[in-house]
Design an enzyme around this catalytic site. Structure first.
Site, PDB file in Angstrom:
ATOM      1  N   ARG A 151       0.826  -1.215   0.000  1.00 29.50           N
ATOM      2  CA  ARG A 151       0.000   0.000   0.000  1.00 29.50           C
ATOM      3  C   ARG A 151       0.857   1.260   0.000  1.00 29.50           C
ATOM      4  O   ARG A 151       0.567   2.223  -0.712  1.00 29.50           O
ATOM      5  CB  ARG A 151      -0.973  -0.022   1.184  1.00 29.50           C
ATOM      6  CG  ARG A 151      -2.074  -1.014   0.949  1.00 29.50           C
ATOM      7  CD  ARG A 151      -3.039  -1.183   2.111  1.00 29.50           C
ATOM      8  NE  ARG A 151      -4.112  -2.088   1.669  1.00 29.50           N
ATOM      9  CZ  ARG A 151      -5.135  -2.470   2.429  1.00 29.50           C
ATOM     10  NH1 ARG A 151      -5.247  -2.040   3.676  1.00 29.50           N
ATOM     11  NH2 ARG A 151      -6.051  -3.276   1.930  1.00 29.50           N
ATOM     12  N   TYR A 172      -5.941  -1.031  -7.049  1.00 32.24           N
ATOM     13  CA  TYR A 172      -5.374  -2.277  -6.497  1.00 32.24           C
ATOM     14  C   TYR A 172      -4.787  -2.124  -5.091  1.00 32.24           C
ATOM     15  O   TYR A 172      -4.692  -1.022  -4.580  1.00 32.24           O
ATOM     16  CB  TYR A 172      -4.430  -2.970  -7.466  1.00 32.24           C
ATOM     17  CG  TYR A 172      -3.156  -2.312  -7.951  1.00 32.24           C
ATOM     18  CD1 TYR A 172      -2.623  -1.174  -7.408  1.00 32.24           C
ATOM     19  CD2 TYR A 172      -2.469  -2.910  -9.018  1.00 32.24           C
ATOM     20  CE1 TYR A 172      -1.446  -0.641  -7.896  1.00 32.24           C
ATOM     21  CE2 TYR A 172      -1.290  -2.375  -9.510  1.00 32.24           C
ATOM     22  CZ  TYR A 172      -0.783  -1.237  -8.937  1.00 32.24           C
ATOM     23  OH  TYR A 172       0.381  -0.711  -9.408  1.00 32.24           O
ATOM     24  N   GLU A 173      -4.481  -3.241  -4.478  1.00 27.84           N
ATOM     25  CA  GLU A 173      -4.044  -3.309  -3.066  1.00 27.84           C
ATOM     26  C   GLU A 173      -5.079  -2.691  -2.135  1.00 27.84           C
ATOM     27  O   GLU A 173      -4.732  -2.056  -1.135  1.00 27.84           O
ATOM     28  CB  GLU A 173      -2.679  -2.636  -2.856  1.00 27.84           C
ATOM     29  CG  GLU A 173      -1.584  -3.057  -3.809  1.00 27.84           C
ATOM     30  CD  GLU A 173      -1.311  -4.555  -3.829  1.00 27.84           C
ATOM     31  OE1 GLU A 173      -1.807  -5.279  -2.954  1.00 27.84           O
ATOM     32  OE2 GLU A 173      -0.604  -5.003  -4.756  1.00 27.84           O
ATOM     33  N   GLY A 174      -6.342  -2.924  -2.409  1.00 29.82           N
ATOM     34  CA  GLY A 174      -7.433  -2.324  -1.627  1.00 29.82           C
ATOM     35  C   GLY A 174      -7.856  -1.018  -2.272  1.00 29.82           C
ATOM     36  O   GLY A 174      -7.074  -0.066  -2.285  1.00 29.82           O
ATOM     37  N   GLN A 188      -9.532   1.767   1.668  1.00 29.61           N
ATOM     38  CA  GLN A 188      -8.545   2.505   2.479  1.00 29.61           C
ATOM     39  C   GLN A 188      -9.241   3.470   3.439  1.00 29.61           C
ATOM     40  O   GLN A 188      -8.839   3.625   4.590  1.00 29.61           O
ATOM     41  CB  GLN A 188      -7.600   3.318   1.586  1.00 29.61           C
ATOM     42  CG  GLN A 188      -6.837   2.511   0.551  1.00 29.61           C
ATOM     43  CD  GLN A 188      -6.004   1.399   1.142  1.00 29.61           C
ATOM     44  OE1 GLN A 188      -5.398   1.575   2.196  1.00 29.61           O
ATOM     45  NE2 GLN A 188      -6.001   0.254   0.492  1.00 29.61           N
TER      46      GLN A 188
END
Lengths: 598, 598
Positions: free
Chosen positions: B298, B442-444, B449
């Protein structure tokens, strides 16, 4: 694969319930016979054409793009594009709102506006081919000689030929005063044009046997700058007096641009190598003639983003109802499923409602403007014509910039709803974003629109045009000021209307001291103006919805209208608070930045 | 074609003048010897590698993309990618901040952070190949057995092998509890994995002879949901005890995604067909182990958008100085030229300064976090380690979402500066926009977030972590409260700090009644938090700049810092006014919208 449903119900709501267009038409001899059934039937067919014929070519057109044969200068458009255009011509769609004198169907412009919204939802790249013709048609219709009209308008009306706008050159886009293409007089009264144009949308293609280019160039005796530009009509094939095609005119496609989006549209470099054309309008007055096309094009660009906003929203909504992922924060909603559909999440709803509000507000504004254009063109009362034209001029930069900035936000948020799948081509969402991007740039960047609004349309007449719009707001506020149910929609626009008057005066004074103050405030100003206009239109839509509900109408459409309007005022309209603050920050913080921008 | 200059001066300013890193390092035995000259020399070389080796492959990598041979399952990366990676390994860049125990150079993490910013500016798609390795390295370093560490860490450290994170499946991205990949125990203590993963960045390629996949899967006795997920290390080629390669493990690339951007990176569908792996960490505790990778990833994603923001800004600035178009509103500036460079226009400056402020604020935040990570890892005082870790956890979602949303705005505005040319591929600007788009997803997703920040990191401990950050702000306010020159930078953050406390409490109370209130406010909340953090960091940078100027330093860099900070507080920070208002609008306007979202 994405899908598309023409938003006929919302169009009918605006046309018949909010703007009551057939009542307006009754005052116009040209349109007095146009009734609601006719309009609805046309829009239903238009929707079918857009959804069934044009929409299926959107993704494949993006993948294939256009190709140029450098030997023959011929451009091949994506598979199916040419056939769809033939159906468009055969269906009479090109002629929909054209002048009957040249074979047009003479329907109101607002009907054409609705057709184009649907075509843009279906396939912006394809729609630009017929869309550009309208600008050429308008310019020739307004400024052409009788001979030019007879030669070109029937074919542009039928769609047998298409038109283009050839303005940009490599060294000049915004600043057309710098253009270099030359036009030399020939003994027969025509001109020989030499130069290179770039970024010519639909500039070459295989749809039609001829293309009618409208080209800006300089006469030999032209003064420097923008006062030395003339407009010419330069056909791809010369046209004989009997309308038959003559020789190939040396205006050749020298290259196609590789772009971020709208791949299906041929963005051509055009080389004029002594191409023959005739003058449109007066020598050196080409820019004024071109603005006829340009203003239509600007409204058309706003309409492009409206179309993309609608189709992106529809697909994001369907995905959000379908995709199962996580549980609602406030407790499981779909107990029989492994997870809840993501529409249970407040922030997913925020993204969807943002896109929906921008679609509905944008459609209301586009429709409002289109009706004003019908009045401008065909109302018997000169004052109505003049007032309508003034409002259209004021609103044109708002339609162009506000709708395209909103379209960027809306397509981006709709893509976001899809998570990772939104980034993958086959889902179609990323194409909407890429296609929407050009709309903030071409036909005058959104920064140029903001200067046009604040500098020319508002301060240029000491706020007189803005006051005319303000009167509409004031009338609605008066009308509904005591209606408690309308308070949530009326109070914000009443307040913003007052703030805006003060705000405008303030910038006007600062601008007289230092013109950079206008440039520093303009983009923020345009968004504030956009929200005043959207706020007014959402309040009018809410008014109609509340009346329908009060009258016992249980169609959930009206409740939906109120919910969208509430969302709009709660979550989008408050942006004005920041915008007025940042606009007031003034020019110094921008201009005293030479070290930072060294 | 775009260009790129590594922003070494700004990095040095942050490292040495604002955060005084070598003083911090002196307290850490691991880094006590790291001096400013070493850091500067490493960054200079890193900048050369990024600009000279990786950047020239950015546009060609986008054009060529990756190709899969369906018979051999082999992926070919764009021309030059493999060779650049070999240089990267040879230069020791992979090992820069890795543990010396496994062959790493042991430099502070913050140096690696700067290296990666430059690589991301140069070529995000390429940088993701080595970038993903770091997550695998971290997960094995933290949770691996001694045998796993010995087997994999030396090769990941040297870069001889790369790593991946295999989380997503077609039906689950955010909601990993739904994942289906199975892991069955084998007699020798290893596991046989079967299932299908999608969206695996750098999931297959031709850079290295082996790839170390870290895979989430379920054991046979696993409880349902996210508490039944375990983490496995599954190499592409099995590794013998002596480190030599054994058989090809059946984890095959079944397809590559066609994406909006990052074309040079292979986004693989991976089919595990009885692939052999070993367990990392405890059974069913895979998600916790995975979060070690995820949090690093992140921060890495925020860093990707920082890199794109910087390079997009640099090019837009150069174009704005070069492109001649129109005259300044306040009078001709370049009398000897046919038009003024467009940088004379206030709104062009607004676009440029927005990108610049987001680059500098983003770099300050990334650097601040990286130094905290160095303290978390290597400070001898446990309390410092714990406090640092707490702040990193709080700031991670801000770095990921705020920097990537800002990066989207910054790359879009930088593209806008180019007008029509910004839409054309050869200028390179549209690629920055397309590449930047994935970082919000991506990555959440950035919505996830925001929930992580507000729901878990802020309200999850009754605001305790936020208060720790608030103390830093309060300390600066106290320190500079009487300094008139700092007032313009201190007053806004002092006020926002107070508002934020009240605002947070308010949402906390509402959230206890109805958890959807948290979801409804979270995205707006994150942006407010982002501005509090940026405001604090801009004030600290201004403080250093003012002191340098007061001490007689005439380097225009310091004046530039002040100008950017002033712009930031005047034009970007005031967004908080609207955000607090829209966050307070509450959940009803979102959740009572079933008719609108029918």
């Amino acid at each position: 694969m994405p899908s598309y449903q023409p938003p006929l119900r919302d169009m009918q709501f605006l046309l018949h319930e909010v703007f009551e267009v057939t009542q307006e038409f009754q005052a116009m001899p040209r349109h007095a016979e146009v009734d609601a059934d006719t309009i609805n039937a046309v829009l239903e067919e238009a929707g079918k054409f857009a959804a069934d014929v044009v929409f299926p070519l959107n993704i494949s057109g993006d993948e294939q793009g256009c190709t140029l044969d450098r030997d023959t200068h011929a451009v091949t458009t994506p598979e199916g594009f040419k056939q769809a255009y033939a159906q468009y011509v055969e269906g009479g769609w090109a002629a929909l709102s054209c002048d009957p004198e040249y074979g047009g169907q003479g329907l109101p412009f607002v009907v054409n506006q609705c057709l184009y919204e649907m075509l843009n939802s279906a396939n912006q790249a394809w729609t630009m081919y017929p869309g550009l013709s309208h600008g050429a048609y308008e310019a020739l219709h307004t400024h052409g000689t009788e001979a030019q009209k007879q030669l070109y308008l029937p074919k542009l009306t039928s769609g047998e030929w298409t038109g283009t706008m050839c303005l940009t050159e490599a060294h000049c886009g915004t600043d057309l005063g710098l253009l270099r293409t030359k036009a030399e007089p020939l003994p027969d009264g025509s001109y020989k044009l030499t130069g290179n144009k770039i970024f010519i949308s639909a500039g070459e293609h295989d749809f039609t046997e001829n293309i009618v280019h409208l080209v800006l160039a300089r006469l030999p005796d032209a003064p420097a700058g923008s006062k030395g530009i003339s407009l010419f009509v330069v056909p791809k094939f010369l046209v004989n007096a009997d309308g038959s095609l003559g020789e190939r005119n040396p205006i050749f496609c020298g290259g196609l641009e590789h772009k971020m989006g709208i791949h299906g549209n041929a963005t051509a470099q055009l080389n004029l190598d002594g191409a023959v054309g005739t003058l449109v309008g007066q020598p050196h007055k080409g820019l004024a003639a071109m603005f006829v096309m340009m203003n239509a094009a600007r409204l058309g660009v706003g309409n492009q983003s409206l179309g993309l906003t609608e189709v992106a929203f529809q697909n994001a909504l369907a995905y959000a109802k379908d995709r199962l992922q996580m549980r609602s924060l406030s407790g499981t909603k779909a107990k029989d499923k492994p997870a809840d559909p993501i529409i249970v999440h407040p922030d997913v709803r925020r993204m969807l409602l943002t896109a929906k509000a921008y679609a509905e507000g944008g459609r209301a504004l586009s429709t409002f403007c289109a009706v004003l254009i019908d009045k401008e063109l065909h109302h018997p009362d000169e004052k109505v014509r003049k007032d309508s034209a003034e409002l259209v001029a004021l609103l044109t930069p708002v339609v162009k910039a506000f709708l395209t900035d909103n379209g960027w936000t809306a397509t981006t948020l709709s893509q976001q709803v899809y998570g990772g799948h939104g980034y993958i081509k086959e889902w179609g969402m990323e194409q909407f974003v890429r296609d929407a991007r050009i709309n903030m740039i071409y036909e005058g960047t959104n920064g140029v629109q903001a200067l046009d609004l604040l500098g020319r349309k508002v301060l240029g007449n000491q706020g007189a045009s803005l006051k005319k719009f303000g009167k509409l707001v004031a009338r609605l506020v008066e009308e509904e000021g005591v209606n408690e149910k309308m308070a949530e929609f009326i109070n914000p626009i009443a307040l913003l209307g007052e703030q805006m008057t003060k705000f405008t005066t303030e910038i006007g004074f600062k601008g007289m001291q230092n013109p950079d103050e206008v440039g520093a405030a303009s983009v923020d100003y345009l968004r504030v103006a956009g929200h005043l206009v959207f706020g007014y239109l959402f309040a009018r839509m809410a008014q109609v919805a509340l009346r329908a509900i009060a009258a016992g109408n249980s169609d959930p459409f009206y409740l939906a209208k109120l919910q969208t309007a509430r969302f709009y005022f709660a979550k989008l309209f408050p942006e004005t608070a920041t915008l007025m603050r940042t606009a007031r920050a003034g020019s110094r913080v921008l201009m005293d930045s030479d070290a930072a921008l060294a």
